[in-house]
Design a protein around this motif. Structure first.
Motif, PDB file in Angstrom:
ATOM      1  N   THR A 208       0.843  -1.193   0.000  1.00 41.95           N
ATOM      2  CA  THR A 208       0.000   0.000   0.000  1.00 41.95           C
ATOM      3  C   THR A 208       0.879   1.243   0.000  1.00 41.95           C
ATOM      4  OG1 THR A 208      -0.112   0.197   2.413  1.00 41.95           O
ATOM      5  CG2 THR A 208      -1.728  -1.255   1.339  1.00 41.95           C
ATOM      6  N   LYS A 209       0.241   2.405  -0.101  1.00 44.22           N
ATOM      7  CA  LYS A 209       0.999   3.649  -0.075  1.00 44.22           C
ATOM      8  C   LYS A 209       1.564   3.927   1.307  1.00 44.22           C
ATOM      9  CE  LYS A 209      -2.975   6.704   0.797  1.00 44.22           C
ATOM     10  NZ  LYS A 209      -3.765   7.851   0.287  1.00 44.22           N
ATOM     11  N   GLU A 210       1.029   3.270   2.341  1.00 46.30           N
ATOM     12  CA  GLU A 210       1.551   3.464   3.698  1.00 46.30           C
ATOM     13  C   GLU A 210       2.808   2.643   3.948  1.00 46.30           C
ATOM     14  OE1 GLU A 210      -1.780   2.947   3.237  1.00 46.30           O
ATOM     15  OE2 GLU A 210      -2.326   5.052   3.584  1.00 46.30           O
ATOM     16  N   SER A 213       7.654   2.214  -0.295  1.00 49.49           N
ATOM     17  CA  SER A 213       8.513   3.378  -0.470  1.00 49.49           C
ATOM     18  C   SER A 213       9.458   3.124  -1.631  1.00 49.49           C
ATOM     19  CB  SER A 213       9.304   3.655   0.818  1.00 49.49           C
ATOM     20  OG  SER A 213      10.098   4.805   0.685  1.00 49.49           O
ATOM     21  N   GLU A 227       6.546   8.426  -2.010  1.00 52.40           N
ATOM     22  CA  GLU A 227       5.801   7.790  -0.926  1.00 52.40           C
ATOM     23  C   GLU A 227       4.396   8.370  -0.863  1.00 52.40           C
ATOM     24  OE1 GLU A 227       9.093   6.687   2.453  1.00 52.40           O
ATOM     25  OE2 GLU A 227       8.508   8.785   2.317  1.00 52.40           O
ATOM     26  N   GLY A 228       3.537   7.707  -0.115  1.00 51.34           N
ATOM     27  CA  GLY A 228       2.206   8.237   0.135  1.00 51.34           C
ATOM     28  C   GLY A 228       1.390   8.418  -1.133  1.00 51.34           C
ATOM     29  N   ASP A 229       0.762   9.577  -1.261  1.00 48.30           N
ATOM     30  CA  ASP A 229      -0.117   9.847  -2.406  1.00 48.30           C
ATOM     31  C   ASP A 229       0.644   9.842  -3.727  1.00 48.30           C
ATOM     32  OD1 ASP A 229      -2.280  10.050  -0.718  1.00 48.30           O
ATOM     33  OD2 ASP A 229      -2.112  12.234  -0.497  1.00 48.30           O
ATOM     34  N   GLU A 230       1.921  10.201  -3.709  1.00 47.04           N
ATOM     35  CA  GLU A 230       2.705  10.173  -4.947  1.00 47.04           C
ATOM     36  C   GLU A 230       2.901   8.750  -5.448  1.00 47.04           C
ATOM     37  OE1 GLU A 230       6.341  12.411  -4.939  1.00 47.04           O
ATOM     38  OE2 GLU A 230       5.577  13.796  -3.436  1.00 47.04           O
ATOM     39  N   GLN A 232       0.655   6.283  -5.041  1.00 45.79           N
ATOM     40  CA  GLN A 232      -0.616   5.632  -5.344  1.00 45.79           C
ATOM     41  C   GLN A 232      -0.848   5.376  -6.834  1.00 45.79           C
ATOM     42  OE1 GLN A 232      -2.710   4.393  -2.899  1.00 45.79           O
ATOM     43  NE2 GLN A 232      -3.548   3.365  -4.714  1.00 45.79           N
ATOM     44  N   PRO A 233      -0.546   6.319  -7.751  1.00 45.62           N
ATOM     45  CA  PRO A 233      -0.756   6.020  -9.178  1.00 45.62           C
ATOM     46  C   PRO A 233       0.014   4.786  -9.660  1.00 45.62           C
ATOM     47  CG  PRO A 233      -0.407   8.371  -8.865  1.00 45.62           C
ATOM     48  CD  PRO A 233      -0.117   7.715  -7.550  1.00 45.62           C
ATOM     49  N   ASP A 236      -1.826   1.754  -8.411  1.00 51.49           N
ATOM     50  CA  ASP A 236      -3.021   1.509  -9.216  1.00 51.49           C
ATOM     51  C   ASP A 236      -2.664   0.768 -10.502  1.00 51.49           C
ATOM     52  OD1 ASP A 236      -4.512   2.789  -7.304  1.00 51.49           O
ATOM     53  OD2 ASP A 236      -4.527   4.733  -8.348  1.00 51.49           O
TER      54      ASP A 236
END
Length: 279
Positions: A208-210, A213, A227-230, A232-233, A236
């Motif tokens: 996951t994004k959590e 890294s 990391e994080g929201d960056e 996520q794409p 996906d």
């Protein structure tokens, strides 16, 4: 057989010619969360699986920036890794202050390997219980190095260390054999890193994004983290592809037998006798 008598001091040899304290330190690397690295002709990428001690805690940081052209991924004791990272940062700062240029990566890695090795010869010290994957870029191109508590240091095309890293290593070997690394783009390297690290997730967990890294460094690009929201794409895209590209994960005993002294993968060794695909 002799383990209980000869493992109380790092400077004591067993009758079998082994330094058991050093081997114990290498075991701590195999129990750390997985970290992978790979490089093309233009970029070097690190991927790491972060752990949290409980649902209420944050995840431990596994990728560290050393200088604008160097980043490290860690597997093993995080506290030991922070100590080594601080020393590496000081070395880079001193070199910039004296010479006005970034520190050559080869010199940094040789000094780091020597620092690891000195702890195996001094009875008042213990070996560092951490393995490092170092991604860097200098005038000769991108580099990926791996260090070991024993003081060994190798240069790789791709490598994986830590718990359940055999699955990621299998995937990296497959794409190397298919010649997919050399001319890979930056986004391709990031996706390869995520596929490899997803195969190292244990049990019913998922990437996951959590807990994921990625770090990248390349030509005209300073080291930076995704990391994080960056991230996520990219996750996906990985989900649309069907998840991990890694092979079946072997148990820890198989890992121990195949890793030797630090998890050999696709290796560019300074020394003779590397176990994997040397160049």
């Amino acid at each position: 057989m002799f383990r209980n008598q000869y493992d109380t001091d790092v400077t004591v040899w067993s009758p079998e010619g082994r330094l058991l304290q050093v081997e114990y330190a290498m075991e701590s690397v195999k129990q750390g969360s997985a970290c992978i690295g790979l490089r093309s002709s233009t970029h070097a990428v690190l991927g790491a699986l972060k752990r949290s001690v409980s649902e209420l805690s944050s995840h431990q940081k596994k990728l560290l920036e050393i200088d604008t052209h160097i980043g490290v991924g860690i597997a093993g004791l995080t506290a030991d890794a922070r100590t080594l990272a601080k020393w590496m940062r000081n070395e880079c700062l001193n070199h910039r202050y004296v010479y006005g240029t970034p520190m050559p990566v080869g010199r940094m890695m040789t000094d780091l390997a020597d620092k690891h090795q000195r702890t195996t010869q001094t009875y008042v010290r213990r070996p560092y219980g951490v393995g490092l994957l170092v991604a860097a870029y200098d005038k000769s191109g991108p580099h990926l190095y791996q260090t070991c508590p024993s003081g060994n240091m190798y240069e790789y095309h791709a490598s994986a260390i830590g718990a359940r890293s055999q699955s990621g290593r299998t995937y990296l070997e497959k794409i190397f054999d298919n010649d997919q690394l050399k001319d890979a783009s930056k986004d391709d390297l990031i996706m390869h890193a995520l596929r490899a690290i997803a195969g190292c997730v244990g049990g019913d967990g998922e990437l996951t994004k959590e807990n994921g890294s990625v770090g990248i460094v390349g030509k005209d690009e300073a080291f930076y983290l995704i990391e994080g929201d960056e991230l996520q794409p990219y996750l996906d895209r990985l989900e649309l592809e069907g998840g991990t590209g890694g092979g079946d994960d072997d148990d820890d005993d198989d890992d121990d037998e195949e890793e030797g002294e630090g998890g050999e993968a696709v290796e560019e060794s300074k020394e003779e006798g590397g176990d994997a695909m040397e160049t």
